[in-house]
Structures are given as structure tokens and as C-alpha cells.
Design a protein around this motif. Structure first.
Motif, PDB file in Angstrom:
ATOM      1  N   THR A 100     -22.208  79.395  57.141  1.00  0.00           N
ATOM      2  CA  THR A 100     -21.614  78.322  57.939  1.00  0.00           C
ATOM      3  C   THR A 100     -22.389  77.053  57.649  1.00  0.00           C
ATOM      4  N   ASP A 101     -21.881  75.937  58.142  1.00  0.00           N
ATOM      5  CA  ASP A 101     -22.525  74.661  57.869  1.00  0.00           C
ATOM      6  C   ASP A 101     -23.913  74.563  58.483  1.00  0.00           C
ATOM      7  N   ASN A 102     -24.176  75.379  59.520  1.00  0.00           N
ATOM      8  CA  ASN A 102     -25.507  75.343  60.133  1.00  0.00           C
ATOM      9  C   ASN A 102     -26.448  76.408  59.567  1.00  0.00           C
ATOM     10  N   GLY A 103     -26.028  77.071  58.504  1.00  0.00           N
ATOM     11  CA  GLY A 103     -26.917  77.980  57.793  1.00  0.00           C
ATOM     12  C   GLY A 103     -26.775  79.456  58.112  1.00  0.00           C
ATOM     13  N   LYS A 104     -25.891  79.825  59.018  1.00  0.00           N
ATOM     14  CA  LYS A 104     -25.700  81.249  59.337  1.00  0.00           C
ATOM     15  C   LYS A 104     -24.993  81.953  58.187  1.00  0.00           C
ATOM     16  N   VAL A 105     -25.562  83.053  57.714  1.00  0.00           N
ATOM     17  CA  VAL A 105     -24.980  83.792  56.589  1.00  0.00           C
ATOM     18  C   VAL A 105     -23.807  84.640  57.078  1.00  0.00           C
ATOM     19  N   LEU A 106     -22.647  84.406  56.491  1.00  0.00           N
ATOM     20  CA  LEU A 106     -21.456  85.195  56.832  1.00  0.00           C
ATOM     21  C   LEU A 106     -21.339  86.439  55.954  1.00  0.00           C
ATOM     22  N   GLY A 107     -21.865  86.344  54.732  1.00  0.00           N
ATOM     23  CA  GLY A 107     -21.798  87.492  53.842  1.00  0.00           C
ATOM     24  C   GLY A 107     -22.005  87.088  52.399  1.00  0.00           C
ATOM     25  N   GLU A 108     -21.991  88.090  51.508  1.00  0.00           N
ATOM     26  CA  GLU A 108     -22.166  87.875  50.073  1.00  0.00           C
ATOM     27  C   GLU A 108     -21.028  88.542  49.311  1.00  0.00           C
ATOM     28  N   LEU A 109     -20.712  87.984  48.157  1.00  0.00           N
ATOM     29  CA  LEU A 109     -19.704  88.578  47.265  1.00  0.00           C
ATOM     30  C   LEU A 109     -20.403  88.914  45.957  1.00  0.00           C
ATOM     31  N   ASN A 110     -20.658  90.195  45.746  1.00  0.00           N
ATOM     32  CA  ASN A 110     -21.483  90.605  44.607  1.00  0.00           C
ATOM     33  C   ASN A 110     -20.729  91.329  43.499  1.00  0.00           C
ATOM     34  N   ALA A 111     -19.459  91.655  43.740  1.00  0.00           N
ATOM     35  CA  ALA A 111     -18.696  92.387  42.723  1.00  0.00           C
ATOM     36  C   ALA A 111     -17.246  91.939  42.749  1.00  0.00           C
ATOM     37  N   GLU A 112     -16.583  92.099  41.629  1.00  0.00           N
ATOM     38  CA  GLU A 112     -15.164  91.768  41.508  1.00  0.00           C
ATOM     39  C   GLU A 112     -14.363  92.444  42.616  1.00  0.00           C
ATOM     40  N   GLY A 113     -13.556  91.657  43.333  1.00  0.00           N
ATOM     41  CA  GLY A 113     -12.715  92.208  44.381  1.00  0.00           C
ATOM     42  C   GLY A 113     -13.331  92.225  45.769  1.00  0.00           C
ATOM     43  N   ASP A 114     -14.632  91.928  45.891  1.00  0.00           N
ATOM     44  CA  ASP A 114     -15.241  91.850  47.222  1.00  0.00           C
ATOM     45  C   ASP A 114     -14.518  90.792  48.054  1.00  0.00           C
TER      46      ASP A 114
END
Length: 367
Positions: A100-114
């Protein structure tokens, strides 16, 4: 003593490693009070990893950077349950962190299709909400390419990258006098007196044809994408990979490295870059350095030295050209200063750009 050559400041403009987006889930549809109908929920907004996507492509394809889910259908006599609004999907590169704009991590996309849901659609109106629909979530999010290091060392085998990394940082990579010593990225930390730390990655050596996946080509080039800046390293005397391969001068090595990066992904050569001319302890190094500097200052005049398939579309201009000897320590402290200066300049440029973007977003929303 050889003095620093400063050649043509390069704008940090074309390579995009972070992007701010406005996302909003779709509003729900109206319920139908007299028959107890329920409106459809609004569509969600998702980010999905795709191998062929880059942040730059998103920026160019969607200049307004606004992604809104579809509105849920109202309840009606014909359909007491309104249809759900369409989801909105944002294709993004593999290997990003979404915050988010205030720095909260929503998640990561590490592989095709995530896939990652970044904004939920609003509920449709029903008996529980007096048949009034809810609005969807609204967020400013950031997509950041996950970096393995601030700088990536780019050079052909035996250019002295591992020795250089050991000289400038706390890393202790395997050193040997033969090609392909480095088989995986080695990360070192450059420490400064004010406790600033800068990470430098020695990446597996490129060979000619890396862009078509010769050697460890694609593995190497994938890592290059994950660094803020590039640190080209060439042997002042040139190099020859094997007895059956042609000898390449330092100037040819620079252009061939540029060509390999360009053929794999053209925007890579838009990153800020520094050039380290290594092995200045060798005989005739001063004369060869002077020749290289002249060639870099006027590359078009010397382009005839290159075969057509070695010529990059655009000759790189380096923020700094720094002669060193990783063996004797010559030029190492000066190189560390140049690295710090280059990264600080880019950080300031990016900070100003983000500030301007925020102002434009606020003006847009106020209208």
C-alpha cells in the motif's frame, strides 16, 4: 595517478522498477426492496504475474494508472440476484512486491500465474443494508521489482569481478584464475563511515550469445533485472574466452556486453551504469586506458572496429569510468565514492518524480 574520467550523465528515465497505481473495487448493485432482491457484488481488482510483462509496459499502456472493478448489476423483477461485476486484472512482471502507499505489504508475485487481490468489490444492496449497495475498496498501491542488490557486476569471465567484489565489500567469493568461477550470485555489502551500506552482486559471467540462453545466459540476465544500477567490469587489456574464440579489446567488451543486455531486454541498458576498468597493475595499462577513454568519448568514430552483430543500437554513456586494480587496491576507495554518488543521485531523482506524481494524482482527484 590516473584521474577519474566522468563521461556524460545519463538520465534515470526509461527503466522502471517501481510503479504507483490507483485501484478501486467496483460498487455493488442496488437491491430491490419490494421483492427482497439483492444487487450483485462489485468486481475485485487483481494483480497477476506474467513473464512477458514489465512495469514499463504497464506505465505505457495505462498512462492514467487507474484500475477499477466492474459495477454489480441491480436487482430486478427479472433477476432478483443481480450479476456480479467483472473483475479487473493487472498483468505485472514476475518478481514484484505489492504494497500500500503507506508501506504495508499486501503480497508478492514470485511465479508465472501468481495472483493477488488488491481491492475488493463492494457488496450488493440487500435486506441487511436496507437494499443500499456498498462501495468497493479504494487504495493507492505500489508495485516494486524485488531487488537482489543495489548494483550488479556485469562482465565477461575473468574480468576480475569476484576479486573486485572482495576488494570493495565484505564478501569472500571463490577466486580462481579460470573462467566460470562464479556459478551463482554472490552478494557483498560496501560499508561507509556513516554506516551506509550498499549491496553489490557478482553475477555469473556472461558469454557471447547469452541473450539466446547460451551458457547461463537467461539466469544471468534475469538477475540483472533485479539490480538498481549496473557496474560494468572490463579487463583493460581485453579478453579471450577460449583459444578458438576471437580476442576482444576492452572497448569491444563494453559494446558486446551492452549488445547482450539490449538483445535480452532493451530497457536494461536504460539503467544508470558505471564502468570499472580493472587490472591497471598490468604492463601498458595506462596507454590502453587512454585508448579506451578516447573510444568511449567518440564511439561512432570507432564503430568500424566492431562486427555488425556486435554493434548495440545505442552506445552506453557511463556516469563514471573508474580505473582500478582489484589486486593492489588502486582506485578502490575512489570507486566506492563514485558508487555512493551515483546511487544518491538516482534516489534524489526518483524521490522528486514520486513527489510530482503524487501532486498530479491529488490534482486529478480534486477535479
Amino acid at each position: 595517478m590516473v584521474q577519474l574520467s566522468r563521461i556524460c550523465f545519463r538520465k534515470y528515465a526509461n527503466f522502471v522498477d517501481n510503479l504507483r497505481l490507483y485501484v478501486a473495487g467496483g460498487s455493488g448493485g442496488m437491491g430491490l426492496p419490494r421483492l427482497g432482491g439483492q444487487g450483485g457484488d462489485g468486481g475485485d481488482v487483481w494483480v497477476m504475474a506474467s513473464k512477458n510483462m514489465t512495469l514499463k509496459k504497464i506505465k505505457e499502456k495505462y498512462p492514467h494508472k487507474r484500475f477499477i472493478g466492474g459495477i454489480g448489476a441491480n436487482s430486478s423483477v427479472r433477476a432478483l440476484k443481480g450479476e456480479r461485476g467483472e473483475d479487473r486484472e493487472i498483468s505485472a512482471p514476475v518478481g514484484i512486491i505489492v504494497t500500500t502507499d503507506n508501506g504495508k505489504v499486501l503480497g508478492e508475485l514470485n511465479a508465472e500465474g501468481d495472483r493477488l487481490k488488491v481491492a475488493k468489490g463492494g457488496h450488493g444492496g440487500s435486506f441487511h443494508s436496507s437494499f443500499e449497495p456498498k462501495k468497493g475498496q479504494v487504495k493507492q498501491i505500489r508495485l516494486d521489482l524485488k531487488l537482489i542488490a543495489d548494483l550488479g557486476l556485469v562482465g565477461f569471465p575473468n574480468a576480475g569481478k569476484s576479486s573486485l567484489l572482495m576488494a570493495v565489500s565484505n564478501a569472500t567469493p571463490q577466486i580462481a584464475n579460470y573462467a566460470f568461477t562464479t556459478l551463482k550470485p554472490e552478494i557483498g555489502k560496501v560499508m561507509y563511515k556513516d554506516y551506509k551500506q550498499i549491496s553489490v552482486a557478482d553475477l555469473p559471467g556472461l558469454i557471447e550469445g547469452a541473450h539466446i540462453n547460451k551458457g547461463m545466459g537467461h539466469k544471468f540476465l534475469k538477475h540483472v533485472e533485479r539490480t538498481k544500477q549496473l557496474l560494468f567490469v572490463v579487463d583493460v587489456s581485453g579478453f579471450q574466452l577460449a583459444s578458438k574464440t576471437p580476442f576482444r579489446s576492452a572497448f569491444e567488451a563494453v559494446q558486446l556486453l551492452t549488445k547482450e543486455l539490449e538483445l535480452y531486454k532493451e530497457e536494461l541498458v536504460s539503467k544508470p551504469a558505471l564502468l570499472v576498468v580493472n587490472k591497471m597493475d598490468l604492463p601498458d595499462a595506462e596507454e590502453k586506458l587512454a585508448e579506451l577513454k578516447e573510444q568511449l568519448q567518440n564511439p561512432d568514430e570507432f564503430s568500424d572496429l566492431l562486427p555488425d552483430d556486435m554493434k548495440p543500437k545505442n552506445f552506453l554513456s557511463f556516469r563514471h569510468v573508474v580505473p582500478v586494480s582489484a589486486l593492489t587496491g588502486f582506485g578502490i576507495e575512489h570507486l566506492k565514492s563514485c558508487i555512493r554518488e551515483s546511487l544518491d543521485e538516482s534516489a534524489e531523482t526518483i524521490s522528486k518524480a514520486i513527489h510530482q506524481e503524487r501532486l498530479q494524482t491529488l490534482r486529478h482527484l480534486s477535479h
